[in-house]
Write a protein that holds these residues in place. Sequence first.
Motif, PDB file in Angstrom:
ATOM      1  N   SER A 291       0.818  -1.203   0.000  1.00  0.00           N
ATOM      2  CA  SER A 291       0.000   0.000   0.000  1.00  0.00           C
ATOM      3  C   SER A 291       0.857   1.260   0.000  1.00  0.00           C
ATOM      4  O   SER A 291       0.495   2.277  -0.586  1.00  0.00           O
ATOM      5  CB  SER A 291      -0.940  -0.007   1.205  1.00  0.00           C
ATOM      6  OG  SER A 291      -0.198  -0.062   2.408  1.00  0.00           O
TER       7      SER A 291
ATOM      8  N   VAL B  41      -6.233   2.094   0.125  1.00  0.00           N
ATOM      9  CA  VAL B  41      -5.241   3.156   0.247  1.00  0.00           C
ATOM     10  C   VAL B  41      -5.961   4.493   0.373  1.00  0.00           C
ATOM     11  O   VAL B  41      -6.744   4.874  -0.502  1.00  0.00           O
ATOM     12  CB  VAL B  41      -4.290   3.189  -0.963  1.00  0.00           C
ATOM     13  CG1 VAL B  41      -3.242   4.277  -0.795  1.00  0.00           C
ATOM     14  CG2 VAL B  41      -3.630   1.836  -1.156  1.00  0.00           C
ATOM     15  N   GLU B  42      -5.720   5.156   1.476  1.00  0.00           N
ATOM     16  CA  GLU B  42      -6.263   6.499   1.658  1.00  0.00           C
ATOM     17  C   GLU B  42      -5.420   7.472   0.854  1.00  0.00           C
ATOM     18  O   GLU B  42      -4.221   7.618   1.084  1.00  0.00           O
ATOM     19  CB  GLU B  42      -6.258   6.880   3.137  1.00  0.00           C
ATOM     20  CG  GLU B  42      -7.240   6.085   3.982  1.00  0.00           C
ATOM     21  CD  GLU B  42      -8.677   6.318   3.566  1.00  0.00           C
ATOM     22  OE1 GLU B  42      -8.999   7.453   3.167  1.00  0.00           O
ATOM     23  OE2 GLU B  42      -9.477   5.362   3.630  1.00  0.00           O
ATOM     24  N   GLY B  43      -6.052   8.128  -0.061  1.00  0.00           N
ATOM     25  CA  GLY B  43      -5.304   9.002  -0.945  1.00  0.00           C
ATOM     26  C   GLY B  43      -5.231  10.416  -0.439  1.00  0.00           C
ATOM     27  O   GLY B  43      -5.258  10.682   0.763  1.00  0.00           O
TER      28      GLY B  43
ATOM     29  N   LEU C 274     -10.157   3.644  -8.638  1.00  0.00           N
ATOM     30  CA  LEU C 274     -10.081   4.919  -7.939  1.00  0.00           C
ATOM     31  C   LEU C 274     -11.488   5.393  -7.605  1.00  0.00           C
ATOM     32  O   LEU C 274     -12.383   5.345  -8.459  1.00  0.00           O
ATOM     33  CB  LEU C 274      -9.382   5.968  -8.798  1.00  0.00           C
ATOM     34  CG  LEU C 274      -7.886   5.773  -9.078  1.00  0.00           C
ATOM     35  CD1 LEU C 274      -7.410   6.800 -10.094  1.00  0.00           C
ATOM     36  CD2 LEU C 274      -7.085   5.875  -7.798  1.00  0.00           C
TER      37      LEU C 274
ATOM     38  N   VAL D  38      -2.427   7.848 -10.711  1.00  0.00           N
ATOM     39  CA  VAL D  38      -2.014   6.740  -9.853  1.00  0.00           C
ATOM     40  C   VAL D  38      -0.823   6.046 -10.501  1.00  0.00           C
ATOM     41  O   VAL D  38      -0.776   5.907 -11.730  1.00  0.00           O
ATOM     42  CB  VAL D  38      -3.182   5.743  -9.623  1.00  0.00           C
ATOM     43  CG1 VAL D  38      -3.672   5.162 -10.939  1.00  0.00           C
ATOM     44  CG2 VAL D  38      -2.778   4.639  -8.663  1.00  0.00           C
TER      45      VAL D  38
ATOM     46  N   ILE E  93      -9.696  11.391  -2.651  1.00  0.00           N
ATOM     47  CA  ILE E  93      -9.380  10.298  -3.581  1.00  0.00           C
ATOM     48  C   ILE E  93      -8.878   9.100  -2.796  1.00  0.00           C
ATOM     49  O   ILE E  93      -7.941   9.212  -1.993  1.00  0.00           O
ATOM     50  CB  ILE E  93      -8.306  10.733  -4.592  1.00  0.00           C
ATOM     51  CG1 ILE E  93      -8.738  12.016  -5.302  1.00  0.00           C
ATOM     52  CG2 ILE E  93      -8.026   9.626  -5.607  1.00  0.00           C
ATOM     53  CD1 ILE E  93      -7.630  12.682  -6.071  1.00  0.00           C
ATOM     54  N   THR E  94      -9.503   7.961  -2.992  1.00  0.00           N
ATOM     55  CA  THR E  94      -9.057   6.708  -2.385  1.00  0.00           C
ATOM     56  C   THR E  94      -8.859   5.664  -3.475  1.00  0.00           C
ATOM     57  O   THR E  94      -9.351   5.812  -4.602  1.00  0.00           O
ATOM     58  CB  THR E  94     -10.070   6.183  -1.353  1.00  0.00           C
ATOM     59  OG1 THR E  94     -11.330   5.971  -1.992  1.00  0.00           O
ATOM     60  CG2 THR E  94     -10.250   7.175  -0.213  1.00  0.00           C
ATOM     61  N   CYS E  95      -8.140   4.619  -3.131  1.00  0.00           N
ATOM     62  CA  CYS E  95      -7.813   3.578  -4.105  1.00  0.00           C
ATOM     63  C   CYS E  95      -7.910   2.213  -3.446  1.00  0.00           C
ATOM     64  O   CYS E  95      -7.551   2.057  -2.269  1.00  0.00           O
ATOM     65  CB  CYS E  95      -6.406   3.794  -4.653  1.00  0.00           C
ATOM     66  SG  CYS E  95      -5.838   2.522  -5.806  1.00  0.00           S
TER      67      CYS E  95
ATOM     68  N   ILE F 254      -0.646   7.916  -5.248  1.00  0.00           N
ATOM     69  CA  ILE F 254      -1.794   8.666  -5.768  1.00  0.00           C
ATOM     70  C   ILE F 254      -1.419  10.137  -5.786  1.00  0.00           C
ATOM     71  O   ILE F 254      -0.822  10.655  -4.837  1.00  0.00           O
ATOM     72  CB  ILE F 254      -3.045   8.456  -4.898  1.00  0.00           C
ATOM     73  CG1 ILE F 254      -3.438   6.976  -4.874  1.00  0.00           C
ATOM     74  CG2 ILE F 254      -4.210   9.293  -5.429  1.00  0.00           C
ATOM     75  CD1 ILE F 254      -4.579   6.681  -3.930  1.00  0.00           C
ATOM     76  N   LYS F 255      -1.762  10.809  -6.872  1.00  0.00           N
ATOM     77  CA  LYS F 255      -1.451  12.235  -6.964  1.00  0.00           C
ATOM     78  C   LYS F 255      -2.654  12.984  -7.512  1.00  0.00           C
ATOM     79  O   LYS F 255      -3.535  12.400  -8.166  1.00  0.00           O
ATOM     80  CB  LYS F 255      -0.238  12.464  -7.858  1.00  0.00           C
ATOM     81  CG  LYS F 255      -0.430  12.007  -9.306  1.00  0.00           C
ATOM     82  CD  LYS F 255       0.836  12.236 -10.120  1.00  0.00           C
ATOM     83  CE  LYS F 255       0.650  11.779 -11.564  1.00  0.00           C
ATOM     84  NZ  LYS F 255       1.873  11.981 -12.371  1.00  0.00           N
TER      85      LYS F 255
END
Length: 679
Positions: free
Chosen positions: A184, A528-530, A442, A213, A513-515, A189-190
Amino acid sequence: MSGKWSKLKKTLSINATGTAAAAPSSKLPPTVPDQSKSRPPTSSSSSSFSSRLSSSFSLSSSSKKICAICLGIVKIGLGQAIFTAECSHSFHFSCISCSVKHGNHLCPICRLKWKEIPSQLPDINANADHNTHGQGQVSPPQATFENHNYPRAQPEPSRYSDDEPLPVIRTDTTPAFEHARAPSSNLVIKAFPEFPAVAAAESVSDFAVLVGVRAPPLLDATDQVDRASIDLVLVLDVSGSMDGAKLFLMKRAVYFIIDNLGPGDRLSLVSFSSSASRIFPLLRMTDTGREDAKQAVTSLDAVGGTNIIEGLKKGIRVLNERRERNSVASIILLSDGKDTYHNDAIIRGRKNHNSSTATSVLNILLASVFSQNGEHINDAHLPTLPIHTFGFGADHDSSAMNGISDASGGTFSFIETVDTMREAFARCIGGLLSVSAQELRLTLSSASSGVRIRSISSGRYAKEISEGGLIGLIQIGDMYADEEKEFLVNLSIPPWLVLKGDEWVKRMSLLKITCSFKDIVSKVTMQVEGVSVEVSRPKVLSMAENILSLEVDRQRNRLWVADGISEAREMADAGNFSGAQAVLSNRMSTLLSSASAQAGDSLCSWLQCELMEIRERMANLEIYNRTGRSYVLSGISSHSLQRATTRGDSGNLASLGYETPSMVGMVSKSQNLSLPNPP
């Protein structure tokens, strides 16, 4: 026929007593020992051939090739199936299959022990096929491949559930294994807002945010544990037009693929010409498996017509009917011609030059595959088996090949010259052998009252906007190691006059944004907490707060150019080449005047080179039909998935877009190999 007899005389070295020794087969791959140097003694079971063999040699002055068993003429087109052995000697199929039935597995001429032998007598009432030149001929049956793990001389099974079991993975619960890497934390993430600030009293209906990503890297590209094992099916064109250098270099390209598969990977081979045959079952690429797979490739001969659909049907069946499944599965389809057996649908595809007709062809194909199991299929439930298609040369059907890859989630590559085939395959498998994240998606959530998601530019990746624009979803699926995907998300932003107590809140959150993805090491779905995307909301914007983000601008340029290429292609297909040139020129002018291009952005330079190349390939109808359409469709395929494809020759800069480190390394590996001169 005199040329063929000359080749036979070169192959056979006849001594004064009438016995012959075969020259080493030029078809053997480099890793296979030359078996002709160590001949087994002549068995008693073959003594009955001696007199007829001597008679056949007495015909050396004749221009006809002779079957060494019945002394009849061996010629395609006379209504008899022909079997060509791995030693290049040909016989009537009925003659040699009868000999094999009695236990004779040595070539009657050169005494080489065959590794693949004919398995059954073909249907003598089979209709004559047509090759790519329109000449009637009987397609030779494929020899059944003899494998160490499978019974000898077995015909193709009615169901392809004979895949080799996957290796047993030892469960190691030591902390060192569990924490070999933190997947993770390796996924990035951007996000970049179009501008850093929006005036507090202002509302914006179309505010762009770049969301990106990058997949986790592989810790060690040679470590089989650190990547997902694959099930790969190669569907190869062996029609008559592939004869000569094409077939020679295709075999070398397939050998390269085989050499780079690991013991956890499984490979199956399907060949097609007038008909299709699975010449190698889905087996693990252990040392033995690789050797056997190369022998199967060596046995291929080029003859007959082009039946792409039947080849693809068998390739899909191999993956659909397997008992066990590796986590990654793909099909590679190579053809240099047009399907000559499904004319109505294919001709419509060529006439319209659009992917929708070719997609309908694929839907019909998939429906026919599933109907065998009593299942129903529709457009909304296409199987997720990416088919990576490779159109080779100037005569392939690029519209149909691109449509097949488009509908299946694969890529379409255009191999312009024969000597770049291995490089094209290397680029593809460099990605397939480096999958580091699966089922990746995403999730975009509105982070403030009044912020709504209006649109998502995601190319061919599935997207969804729900709850009135509060939630957005992008389904990406498999990602290669270090592969990057970038998407433009357009938002509507309301005025912002928010007080917290007596103080005015000067920052506003736009998106969260999370993934989620499945890690290929642990097989666990990771969350994954973005990042949160924020902008300032001052009463009056300063000059620094009114500067456009170069990251957003360069992505907008990419979408602008890709859209222009699609528009120009439609014009060129309609014969409007002046209009196509005008569209491309307009897109280039806008690109060069953009902020990111003025700043020397490398992506903009690459897009400029691509536009210049396409303009040359759309100069007129002749050039466009020969290479332009294929080049453009491959580029559209690449942009829509943000994934590298091969376009044109190896030195073309446009082939280098979206390449990952694993792809670059595999291509370099293929280029460093020495290549024998083709026949």
